[in-house]
Design a protein around this motif. Structure first.
Motif, PDB file in Angstrom:
ATOM      1  N   ARG A   1       0.851  -1.192   0.000  1.00 17.91           N
ATOM      2  CA  ARG A   1       0.000   0.000   0.000  1.00 17.91           C
ATOM      3  C   ARG A   1       0.886   1.241   0.000  1.00 17.91           C
ATOM      4  NH1 ARG A   1      -4.553  -1.393   4.621  1.00 17.91           N
ATOM      5  NH2 ARG A   1      -5.783  -2.815   3.324  1.00 17.91           N
TER       6      ARG A   1
ATOM      7  N   ARG B   1      -8.096   2.976   0.473  1.00 13.60           N
ATOM      8  CA  ARG B   1      -8.860   3.733   1.471  1.00 13.60           C
ATOM      9  C   ARG B   1     -10.334   3.822   1.053  1.00 13.60           C
ATOM     10  NH1 ARG B   1      -4.157   6.870   1.185  1.00 13.60           N
ATOM     11  NH2 ARG B   1      -2.972   6.947   3.135  1.00 13.60           N
ATOM     12  N   GLU B   2     -10.527   4.307  -0.181  1.00 12.70           N
ATOM     13  CA  GLU B   2     -11.906   4.630  -0.572  1.00 12.70           C
ATOM     14  C   GLU B   2     -12.666   3.420  -1.126  1.00 12.70           C
ATOM     15  OE1 GLU B   2      -9.179   5.930  -3.962  1.00 12.70           O
ATOM     16  OE2 GLU B   2      -9.129   5.548  -1.822  1.00 12.70           O
TER      17      GLU B   2
END
Lengths: 300, 305
Positions: free
Chosen positions: A96, A144-145
């Protein structure tokens, strides 16, 4: 960070930073294998559950807690494992990062090898560089989204998409085997390309505290470089590889007990007691092992 | 080749090897001639692979069949100091050469200093590019030996090449020392003592027949057509001193004879490998005063294998 990376490069500005890629941990770990069912059984014994299948390729997504684990049996990719006597191999780690494109470009500018993408129409193109052996490091910035798996994978019917982690397990690190005299080389690779820092010699974790230990920028996981004993200088350079996954648990004895009840066997498990620092599973399928490491649950 | 006499011959040549560029003919014949002369290692060039009728795979098979181990692989030219599209082009070339080097399982890629007028002369930029080259070589397990060509545009001595290696600071980037370029550029030898022996990845030895090479043009022409083996040229004392200094320093790696010579290209292989043997014997016995091990059959111990 080493100072050399921070000297102004002539082709692009590389900002000084302790975490140049904005790394925040492991998105998934991938095994390549021609035996996806046998590996799947071994993973299920470890508490992973099959949650999704790839839309176009023979690729399976297992999960427990925060750990995503991909089993890649796509013939082109699984060929990697043929060179390892048919044993499954850890073929990729997805990291990530803040910005996958920028992370990838930075690594290429510093001398990483690019991995060609095989994404099909409407699939995600995940940029990657070559790692040790035939392995790859992917850079993922969409975590994240929304989930990258929503694009390329279809959920398995009736499966819990977010199965809880058994015994509080989560990714702790990766053990990499390196060739004779190659620890400094790989140390430099992780330091300069990815921003890892060496862990001081007095900080040790788990039951096999040898080799060179490095910490990912941000501190989410550890990387252990091990030069296996018994490699002979006279022989050809043995295959370097990502050898096993380290899994952090808050209570080693409890994890050993729970996993033992599911049929997982441990090396020397009789000697374990609650304050133990770690445990190593017996190797299955000719090369798959997991190392449990004591890791107190973080307050969050 | 497994008679006791052959073993003894190989032991006497241990640590010394030949370059394929010294000999004419098919790769198989050149490798066989080296092995027959008792050498156990060989420095290969990219053209050995690209010019082989069986291609890279054919050349790799020929090397395996010869029983010789690769000393290194040459040569990446003009890599450092370029910008923009030129830099990108050279990275592609470097990757292709590294893949050939890996196919041979050669431990070392030789990169020589740039002669390009398009290249920067900023040492930080040169170092950054070599750092990148070493990073490209790293996953393949290849070490890069950087050599200062005596007609290099900015870097043309081992001293300045070593400075760039130190600036780049990569564990798999080191110095390639070539006696020819030291002699041609008349670089003082005492700076050899400043090198880190662990970071000297290759030493190539040769000499030439005249005292001086004043211009870059002279150096290049002599280097490419009229080098001779150590002990045959006009600078034997200096060649001996280079080797002695390196040994004193603690260099424990290979020596390869990089002898470009148009005459040797016209002689029978065994004639040329004989001269190479004589050079190795001169270095071993007269320069280094190393004891030649007794043949295995003459000692009290049985042969090792």
């Amino acid at each position: 960070m080493t100072p050399d990376i921070d000297t102004p490069a002539h082709r692009e500005a590389i900002p000084a930073s302790d975490n140049p890629l904005g790394m925040e941990g492991i998105e998934f770990i991938e095994y390549a294998t021609r035996q996806p069912h046998a590996l799947g059984q071994a993973l299920e014994a470890m508490g992973f559950r099959l949650v999704a299948r790839h839309r176009s390729r023979e690729v399976l997504l297992y999960r427990q807690g925060a750990m995503n684990l991909v089993v890649n049996a796509h013939p082109e990719d699984a060929r990697v494992s043929a060179t390892e006597g048919g044993a499954p191999v850890i073929s990729a780690i997805a990291l990530r990062v803040d910005d996958a494109g920028r992370a990838h470009a930075r690594c290429l500018a510093l001398g990483a090898w690019d991995v060609a993408s095989h994404a099909r129409a409407m699939e995600l193109h995940i940029p990657a560089i070559h790692g040790p052996g035939g392995s790859r490091f992917y850079f993922v910035d969409r975590w994240r989204e929304f989930s990258i798996y929503d694009v390329d994978f279809l959920p398995v019917a009736d499966a819990d998409p977010a199965p809880p982690a058994l015994a509080g397990m989560r990714y702790f690190g990766v053990v990499q085997y390196v060739g004779p005299g190659r620890v400094d080389d790989w140390h430099t690779y992780y330091e300069r390309l990815l921003g890892f820092t060496p862990v001081p010699a007095h900080e040790r974790f788990g039951i096999l505290p040898k080799g060179r230990l490095m910490r990912s920028p941000g501190g989410a996981f550890l990387w252990q470089l091990v030069e296996p004993l018994g490699w002979d200088d006279d022989l050809d350079m043995p295959q370097e590889s990502l050898q096993r996954i380290g899994i952090g648990v808050p209570d080693v004895a409890d994890a050993v007990r729970q996993l033992g009840a599911r049929g997982v066997r441990f090396v020397d498990s009789a000697a374990l007691h609650p304050e133990d620092r770690g445990a190593l599973t017996e190797t299955v399928l000719g090369g798959v092992a997991f190392e449990l490491v004591l890791q107190p649950r973080s307050p969050s | 080749m497994n008679t006791p006499a052959a073993h003894a011959r190989r032991d006497a040549l241990a640590g010394f090897g030949m370059d394929t560029i010294t000999l004419a003919g098919p790769l198989e014949a050149r490798l066989a001639a080296m092995a027959e002369a008792g050498f156990s290692q060989v420095m290969l060039g990219a053209r050995d692979l690209t010019g082989h009728p069986g291609g890279v795979a054919g050349a790799v098979a020929a090397l395996r069949a010869s029983g010789l181990r690769p000393t290194g692989f040459q040569v990446l030219r003009d890599f450092e100091g370029l910008a923009g599209a030129l830099h990108g082009y050279k990275v592609d070339i470097a990757q292709a050469m590294l893949e050939m080097c890996a196919a041979l399982e050669s431990p070392v890629l030789l990169a020589c200093s740039s002669v390009s007028r398009h290249a920067s002369d900023d040492p930080e930029i040169l170092a950054a590019d070599l750092r990148k080259l070493a990073m490209l070589a790293l996953p393949l397990g290849i070490r890069v030996a950087y050599e200062g060509l005596s007609w290099g545009r900015t870097i043309n001595e081992y001293t300045t090449a070593w400075d760039i290696v130190c600036r780049a600071d990569m564990p798999n980037l080191g110095a390639g020392i070539d006696s020819y370029h030291i002699l041609a550029a008349r670089t003082p030898l005492d700076a050899l003592d400043e090198l880190d022996p662990e970071r000297i990845f290759l030493v190539q030895l040769s000499d030439f027949m005249w005292r001086e090479t004043q211009s870059f043009e002279d150096r290049m022409t002599t280097a490419r057509t009229f080098r001779v083996f150590p002990g045959e040229g006009a600078h034997s004392e200096a060649v001996a001193e280079i080797v002695l200094r390196l040994e004193r320093l603690g260099y424990g790696g290979d020596y390869s004879f990089e002898v470009f010579n148009d005459d040797y290209q016209q002689l029978p292989l065994a004639t040329v490998t004989g001269r190479a043997r004589r050079a190795a014997a001169w270095l071993r016995e007269d320069v280094l005063h190393r004891a030649v091990p007794l043949p295995a059959w003459a000692g009290s111990h049985p042969p090792a294998r």
